[in-house]
Structure formats: structure tokens, C-alpha cells
Design an enzyme around this catalytic site. Structure first.
Site, PDB file in Angstrom:
ATOM      1  N   ASP A   1      28.300   0.491  15.728  1.00  0.00           N
ATOM      2  CA  ASP A   1      27.907  -0.606  16.497  1.00  0.00           C
ATOM      3  C   ASP A   1      27.108  -1.580  15.533  1.00  0.00           C
ATOM      4  O   ASP A   1      26.977  -2.664  15.764  1.00  0.00           O
ATOM      5  CB  ASP A   1      27.360  -0.527  17.934  1.00  0.00           C
ATOM      6  CG  ASP A   1      26.096   0.611  17.838  1.00  0.00           C
ATOM      7  OD1 ASP A   1      26.003   0.957  16.685  1.00  0.00           O
ATOM      8  OD2 ASP A   1      25.555   0.809  19.017  1.00  0.00           O
ATOM      9  N   ARG A   2      26.385  -1.003  14.448  1.00  0.00           N
ATOM     10  CA  ARG A   2      25.532  -1.682  13.906  1.00  0.00           C
ATOM     11  C   ARG A   2      26.230  -2.373  12.686  1.00  0.00           C
ATOM     12  O   ARG A   2      27.218  -1.665  12.043  1.00  0.00           O
ATOM     13  CB  ARG A   2      24.109  -0.935  13.352  1.00  0.00           C
ATOM     14  CG  ARG A   2      23.314  -0.763  14.527  1.00  0.00           C
ATOM     15  CD  ARG A   2      22.126  -0.223  13.919  1.00  0.00           C
ATOM     16  NE  ARG A   2      21.066   0.343  14.949  1.00  0.00           N
ATOM     17  CZ  ARG A   2      19.593   0.421  14.859  1.00  0.00           C
ATOM     18  NH1 ARG A   2      19.259   0.629  13.724  1.00  0.00           N
ATOM     19  NH2 ARG A   2      18.899   0.561  15.943  1.00  0.00           N
TER      20      ARG A   2
ATOM     21  N   ASP B   1      26.727   1.826  11.066  1.00  0.00           N
ATOM     22  CA  ASP B   1      25.989   3.019  11.530  1.00  0.00           C
ATOM     23  C   ASP B   1      26.763   4.166  12.063  1.00  0.00           C
ATOM     24  O   ASP B   1      27.925   4.152  11.943  1.00  0.00           O
ATOM     25  CB  ASP B   1      24.715   2.646  12.140  1.00  0.00           C
ATOM     26  CG  ASP B   1      25.390   2.305  13.729  1.00  0.00           C
ATOM     27  OD1 ASP B   1      26.476   2.133  13.898  1.00  0.00           O
ATOM     28  OD2 ASP B   1      24.660   2.655  14.606  1.00  0.00           O
TER      29      ASP B   1
ATOM     30  N   SER C   1      23.516   7.249  17.515  1.00  0.00           N
ATOM     31  CA  SER C   1      23.676   6.184  16.804  1.00  0.00           C
ATOM     32  C   SER C   1      23.292   6.135  15.289  1.00  0.00           C
ATOM     33  O   SER C   1      24.038   6.905  14.822  1.00  0.00           O
ATOM     34  CB  SER C   1      22.426   4.906  17.401  1.00  0.00           C
ATOM     35  OG  SER C   1      22.897   3.588  16.673  1.00  0.00           O
ATOM     36  N   HIS C   2      22.364   5.477  14.977  1.00  0.00           N
ATOM     37  CA  HIS C   2      21.756   5.652  13.538  1.00  0.00           C
ATOM     38  C   HIS C   2      20.930   6.632  12.964  1.00  0.00           C
ATOM     39  O   HIS C   2      20.595   7.083  11.867  1.00  0.00           O
ATOM     40  CB  HIS C   2      21.016   4.366  13.148  1.00  0.00           C
ATOM     41  CG  HIS C   2      20.106   4.004  13.991  1.00  0.00           C
ATOM     42  ND1 HIS C   2      20.430   3.283  15.289  1.00  0.00           N
ATOM     43  CD2 HIS C   2      18.678   4.158  13.854  1.00  0.00           C
ATOM     44  CE1 HIS C   2      19.177   3.577  15.841  1.00  0.00           C
ATOM     45  NE2 HIS C   2      18.198   3.871  15.196  1.00  0.00           N
TER      46      HIS C   2
ATOM     47  N   ASP D   1      27.504   5.366  14.762  1.00  0.00           N
ATOM     48  CA  ASP D   1      28.610   5.114  15.862  1.00  0.00           C
ATOM     49  C   ASP D   1      29.182   3.956  15.767  1.00  0.00           C
ATOM     50  O   ASP D   1      29.838   3.666  16.679  1.00  0.00           O
ATOM     51  CB  ASP D   1      27.949   5.395  17.116  1.00  0.00           C
ATOM     52  CG  ASP D   1      26.812   4.316  17.418  1.00  0.00           C
ATOM     53  OD1 ASP D   1      26.204   3.975  16.534  1.00  0.00           O
ATOM     54  OD2 ASP D   1      26.649   3.881  18.577  1.00  0.00           O
TER      55      ASP D   1
ATOM     56  N   LYS E   1      27.509  -3.871  20.715  1.00  0.00           N
ATOM     57  CA  LYS E   1      27.367  -4.626  19.441  1.00  0.00           C
ATOM     58  C   LYS E   1      28.513  -3.811  18.721  1.00  0.00           C
ATOM     59  O   LYS E   1      28.898  -2.676  18.917  1.00  0.00           O
ATOM     60  CB  LYS E   1      26.213  -4.431  18.885  1.00  0.00           C
ATOM     61  CG  LYS E   1      25.448  -3.188  18.859  1.00  0.00           C
ATOM     62  CD  LYS E   1      23.997  -3.085  18.296  1.00  0.00           C
ATOM     63  CE  LYS E   1      23.418  -1.751  18.147  1.00  0.00           C
ATOM     64  NZ  LYS E   1      22.454  -1.574  19.388  1.00  0.00           N
TER      65      LYS E   1
HETATM   66  C1  G1P Z   1      16.508   0.346  18.443  1.00  0.00           C
HETATM   67  C2  G1P Z   1      16.870  -1.255  18.329  1.00  0.00           C
HETATM   68  C3  G1P Z   1      17.261  -1.940  19.457  1.00  0.00           C
HETATM   69  C4  G1P Z   1      18.750  -1.178  19.581  1.00  0.00           C
HETATM   70  C5  G1P Z   1      18.576   0.175  20.028  1.00  0.00           C
HETATM   71  C6  G1P Z   1      19.890   0.828  20.027  1.00  0.00           C
HETATM   72  O1  G1P Z   1      15.926   0.503  19.604  1.00  0.00           O
HETATM   73  O2  G1P Z   1      15.290  -1.820  18.034  1.00  0.00           O
HETATM   74  O3  G1P Z   1      17.393  -3.382  19.126  1.00  0.00           O
HETATM   75  O4  G1P Z   1      19.334  -1.832  20.692  1.00  0.00           O
HETATM   76  O5  G1P Z   1      17.839   0.777  18.576  1.00  0.00           O
HETATM   77  O6  G1P Z   1      20.865   0.794  18.658  1.00  0.00           O
HETATM   78  P1  G1P Z   1      14.143   0.704  19.750  1.00  0.00           P
HETATM   79  O7  G1P Z   1      14.125   2.201  18.994  1.00  0.00           O
HETATM   80  O8  G1P Z   1      13.503  -0.341  19.096  1.00  0.00           O
HETATM   81  O9  G1P Z   1      14.144   0.787  21.334  1.00  0.00           O
HETATM   82 ZN    ZN Z   2      24.525   2.466  16.704  1.00  0.00          ZN
END
Ligand code: G1P
Ligand code: ZN
Length: 544
Positions: free
Chosen positions: A282-283, A278, A113-114, A280, A377
Site C-alpha cells: 500500500d505504500r 512496502d 505492513s512495512h 503489503d 492507499k
Molecule cells: C504509520 C504512518 C501512518 C500510516 C500507518 C499505516 O502510522 O505514520 O501515516 O497510515 O503507519 O501504514 P503510525 O505508526 O505513525 O501510527
Molecule cells: Zn503497508
């Protein structure tokens, strides 16, 4: 071609977190590490013989090599067909779209992800089921259990597949099709939004836009949709080429990390609208001219204006938000007379509500917004929905949001993150709060009185499954709250997240700076949890 059975030793740390298994690249590069987890995924699944598997990722370091390994293992496991994004690329929402559209058995998405990418940074792998959504907890738990006693895995001995050329071929008994990663997704967006109207607004100058792809996966998607199909000028998409290390940056669209976009939106001659996505895809982060929209407010505004867009013209079945997300969307749901669901953190908890047709829009405070169009998302979707609403309303983002606050009230909201905290200290802090909890009701701190303190648990209304210990909530009598939880996605130590929220109905008091408006709650949170004493930190690492 021969299928080899390779003897292996189990690893004890392959427990999927909030969104799949995430580890440092170096961990995934250990002999058999990736293979063990992929085999654990396959062993946890049933009935996929001859069926289709979707494979793709966000392009980060190790993506291409992992795709090859997964394809050879999928062929050995008996999948009939693999759909692979060209170059090994598929954004998370596009993978969800492809799984659904092609009725695949499921998909494997390679992403952290990010989190940053590169040889010393993060890699990740997650499995999505036939509905296009993240594997439910029952399944990820099964994968983890299998990984702890895995003795062997199976892999086809074969040359690497050419994943850069569109087209198909056989890999052992499995057909591999290399598909355009953007096509299916872009076609879906055209069914949801009024592309003609957005194009007119862009051409007339009523709407102008910059999109920051942060050197991550959405570059090709945004170029095709914003520049080619909607006619935004070339250069609208910045940082648009996916790089294995995301250009050395942190591909997280927030005010800290999406600084290129933030500078433009706060500078002279800023466009009317800015978006970012982000690693991948999705954000999302959305901004107006010198105006940041919090993700919680964004969900509420999208919900309140959804019927202005073709895909949602018939209204919403319901809204779902994760527990730490602000209650702004609840007020819209109440006004619309529809249900609002409060789920634990993580997109997987929205899956059943979307499948059952109970919710249409979903959102998380962590820059995640989406709808029933896929089961993830979706960053670019949120940007396009905003653009559609702006094209119809022809008002500024700031005017739309402040008018929304006047009508529904403003939920001042912020999240404070303390990253890479010593894991024992972080767990100790949570235990300390749990111990304090029973005696806190009625205690007064400045202007605030505690009503209740609990550890959030959730019973899924569709399948009755229960998730416990999802975050400690300190609820105050005026509706304000502070939530504490530990991240399930970090790869180093523990990350403490403190979520702060205060509701303000009076328009005259809605123009305060957020941190100032939350000042007392921030101090109360620090005192109650003994943050400084227990973590050794004076201040959060990231405030969003
Ligand atoms: C974090 C975000 C959560 C999101 C997830 C995946 O998870 O807080 O809302 O769904 O990344 O993108 P966390 O690190 O808080 O478990
Ligand atoms: Zn992501």
C-alpha cells in the site's frame, strides 16, 4: 465435520492500532492468541451469515497458518463463502479491490505492513469492511472490548485447505474459492490508466523504469502489470518474489530501506523513473533520475496532473491529506477550486470522504497515496499514475517537480522518528508539551514566532464522529509548523514522530538541502520537547 467450541481466557492487549492488531510473531503464536482476536472480530460484526469474506495477506511468516485458522473459524461462524488469494497472498489494495468487486461482507488482511517479518519479527491482522476500507474506530473499539472478556471461540475441525491451487471447494458449510491474487487488481488499473500510451513510452525509450518490490507482496502484481501488460523489459521488477522474511530486510520504501533502488536511481545509466512498494503493497516511493520525490509533493503533483490520466480526466472532487502531511496538496486544491480535508493519521479516516464522493485523491506523508478506486492507499497505483503522467508530459521527474514548486511554492518537509523509546519517557514528553502549550503563543525562537499550539482533533464531516489527541501542532506565524505524535503501529516501546514543515515561495530559495532548510525548526523542536533529555537520544533513528 464438527464445529468445536474452545474455552479460552481473554488477553488484555488486543487493541487494534493505526492499522489493525500488530504484535511480534511470538505473541501471535501463543495458544489461542490469534483465535481470540479472530473471534472478537466476528463477534463485533452482525449479519454476515451466508455472506462472503475475503482472506489474504502479504506472505510474511505465519501468513499461511493464519489463513487456515481464519478459514476454519469463518466456516464455524457461518460465512457462506471465502475468497482467498492463491498461496494466501493478497496485497492490501488488492484485497480492498476484491472486497468491492465481489461485494463481499468484508475481509481479513494479514500484514504488519512495512514492519520486518520472520519468526522474531512482526505479524498483524486487520479487518476491512464492505466498502473495502479499514474498519472504522467504532468497530475496532468494539473488537477490543469483546477481546477483553472473550470466554470461547468456535472453529471447524477440518483438514487444511489447499490454498495453492486455483478453484473452489467446501469447508463445512462454507464455499472456499482460491482466486488469482492479481487478476481483479490488474483489470482495475487498466480502467484508470492509459496502458497503450505507457507501453509506447516504454517501447520508445522515452520512459524507462525500475520497480523494487522489496521481496514483499507487490512482486507478482508488478511483474504482471509492468512486464507482462505494459511490456517493460524482464528484470524491471527487482526483489520480486515475496519471502516470509522479506529477505531479512525492512520492507519500507524510503531512502533508507529501499537502498537497492536508490543506488540504481543515483548511479550511472539510471532509468528515468523508479518506484518501490512496502510489505503489503500500500505504500510507495517514487524517484526520478537522482531525484527523490517526497510523498507530500507526490500527492500534490498527482493532483495537479490528474486530468492527464483517463481515470481522473473529469477532475477531482476533492483532496484529503493526513494532518502531519505537508500542505503542498492544499495549494493545488485551492488553485483547482476544490475542497481539501485534513484528517488524523491513518487511512481509515479517508473512508467516509471517499464513500461520500467528497475526495478523489488522498495521501499521507508516510509514503501513502491513493484514490477512490479502492479504500486503501495503493503503492503500485501511485507508480502507474506517475508513469501515465510521465508518458504524457515526456519530461523528467525533476523538471516536473521543480516546475510545480515554481508555480505553487515548495513545502520543505521532513519526518524524524525516534524508535523504541521508553514508553513512559515518550508519554512524559507528550504530556510536557501539552502542559507547555497554553503559554507558547507569541514566543519567539530565532526567525520563528509561535502562533498557536494545539492537540489536533477532527470531526468527521460525514458522520460527525470525533477523534481527539491526534498530535500536538506547533504552528508558527509564517505558516511553518512542527508536529509531535506517538506512533500507533510500533510493536516495541514507543516511537516518537516529529514532523517539520516550512513553506518557501521564492524559486531562488527552493533548491536547498531539506535538513538544512529545516535546521532552525529542528532545533526548536528539540528544545521545546526536551527530546534529548527525555529520550536519551542524540539523533533520530530514521529521517524521511
Ligand atoms: C504509520 C504512518 C501512518 C500510516 C500507518 C499505516 O502510522 O505514520 O501515516 O497510515 O503507519 O501504514 P503510525 O505508526 O505513525 O501510527
Ligand atoms: Zn503497508
Amino acid at each position: 465435520m464438527t464445529i468445536r467450541t474452545i474455552a479460552t481466557e481473554p488477553f488484555d492487549d488486543q487493541k487494534p492500532g493505526t492499522s489493525g492488531l500488530r504484535k511480534k510473531v511470538k505473541v501471535f503464536q501463543r495458544p489461542h492468541y490469534l483465535e481470540n482476536f479472530v473471534q472478537s472480530i466476528f463477534n463485533a460484526l452482525e449479519g454476515f451469515g451466508g455472506k462472503t469474506l475475503v482472506v489474504g495477506g502479504d506472505g510474511r511468516y505465519l501468513n499461511r497458518e493464519a489463513v487456515q485458522t481464519i478459514l476454519k473459524m469463518a466456516a464455524a461462524a457461518g460465512f457462506g463463502r471465502a475468497l482467498v488469494g492463491q498461496g494466501g497472498i493478497l496485497s492490501t489494495p488488492a484485497a480492498s479491490c476484491v472486497i468491492r468487486k465481489h461485494q463481499a461482507f468484508g475481509g481479513i488482511i494479514l500484514s504488519a505492513s512495512h514492519n520486518p517479518g520472520g519468526p522474531d519479527e512482526d505479524f498483524g491482522i486487520k479487518y476491512n469492511a464492505a466498502n473495502g476500507g479499514p474498519a472504522p474506530e467504532k468497530l475496532t473499539e468494539a473488537m477490543f472490548a469483546i477481546s477483553r472478556s472473550l470466554k470461547e471461540y468456535r472453529i471447524l475441525e477440518a483438514d487444511d485447505v489447499d490454498i495453492d491451487s486455483l478453484g473452489g471447494g467446501m469447508l463445512g458449510g462454507m464455499r472456499v474459492e482460491i482466486i488469482d491474487p492479481v487478476d481483479d487488481y490488474a483489470a482495475l488499473m487498466e480502467t484508470l490508466f492509459d496502458f497503450g500510451r505507457i507501453r509506447d513510452a516504454l517501447t520508445s525509450g522515452a520512459l524507462s523504469v525500475r520497480f523494487d518490490a522489496m521481496h514483499a507482496v507487490t512482486g507478482p502484481y508488478a511483474r504482471e502489470i509492468l512486464e507482462n501488460r505494459l511490456g517493460a523489459p524482464a528484470g524491471t521488477v527487482m526483489n520480486g518474489t515475496p519471502l516470509p522474511d522479506f529477505g531479512g530486510g525492512h520492507p519500507d520504501p524510503n531512502l533508507v530501506h529501499a537502498h537497492d533502488l536508490v543506488e540504481i536511481m543515483r548511479g550511472p545509466n539510471a532509468p528515468t523513473f523508479g518506484g518501490a512498494s512496502d510489505g503489503d503493497g500500500d505504500r510507495n516511493m517514487v524517484m526520478g533520475r537522482d531525484f527523490f520525490v517526497t510523498p507530500s509533493d507526490s500527492l500534490a503533483v498527482l493532483a495537479a496532473n490528474a486530468t492527464l490520466t483517463p481515470g481522473y480526466a473529469d477532475g477531482l472532487a476533492g483532496i484529503a491529506r493526513s494532518m502531519p502531511t505537508s500542505g503542498a496538496a492544499d495549494r493545488v486544491a485551492a488553485a483547482l477550486g476544490i475542497d481539501c480535508y485534513e484528517t488524523p493519521t491513518g487511512w481509515k479516516f479517508f473512508g467516509n470522504l471517499l464513500d461520500a464522493g467528497r475526495a478523489t485523491l488522498c495521501g499521507e506523508e508516510s509514503f501513502g497515496t491513493g484514490s477512490a478506486h479502492v479504500r486503501e492507499k495503493d503503492g503500485l497505483w501511485a507508480v502507474l499514475m506517475w508513469m501515465n503522467i510521465l508518458a504524457v508530459r515526456q519530461e523528467t521527474v525533476a523538471d516536473i517537480v521543480t516546475e510545480h514548486w515554481r508555480k505553487y511554492g515548495r513545502n520543505y518537509y521532513s519526518r524524524h522518528d525516534y524508535e523504541a523509546v521508553d514508553a513512559d519517557a515518550a508519554n512524559g514528553l507528550m504530556d510536557h508539551l501539552r502542559e507547555l502549550a497554553p503559554g507558547l503563543a507569541g514566543r519567539v525562537f530565532g526567525d520563528y514566532t509561535i502562533e498557536t499550539v494545539d492537540d489536533f482533533s477532527y470531526t468527521d464531516p460525514v458522520d460527525g464522529s470525533v477523534a481527539t489527541k491526534q498530535g500536538i501542532r506547533v504552528l508558527f506565524t509564517d505558516g511553518s509548523r512542527v508536529v509531535f505524535r506517538l506512533s500507533g503501529t510500533g510493536t516495541q516501546g514507543a516511537t516518537l514522530r516529529v514532523y517539520l514543515e516550512r513553506y518557501e515561495q521564492d524559486p531562488a530559495a527552493q533548491g536547498q538541502e531539506t535538513q538544512a532548510a529545516l535546521g532552525q525548526l529542528i532545533a526548536i523542536a528539540g528544545d521545546l520537547a526536551e527530546i534529548k533529555a527525555r529520550t536519551g537520544r542524540d539523533a533520530p533513528d530514521v529521517i524521511t
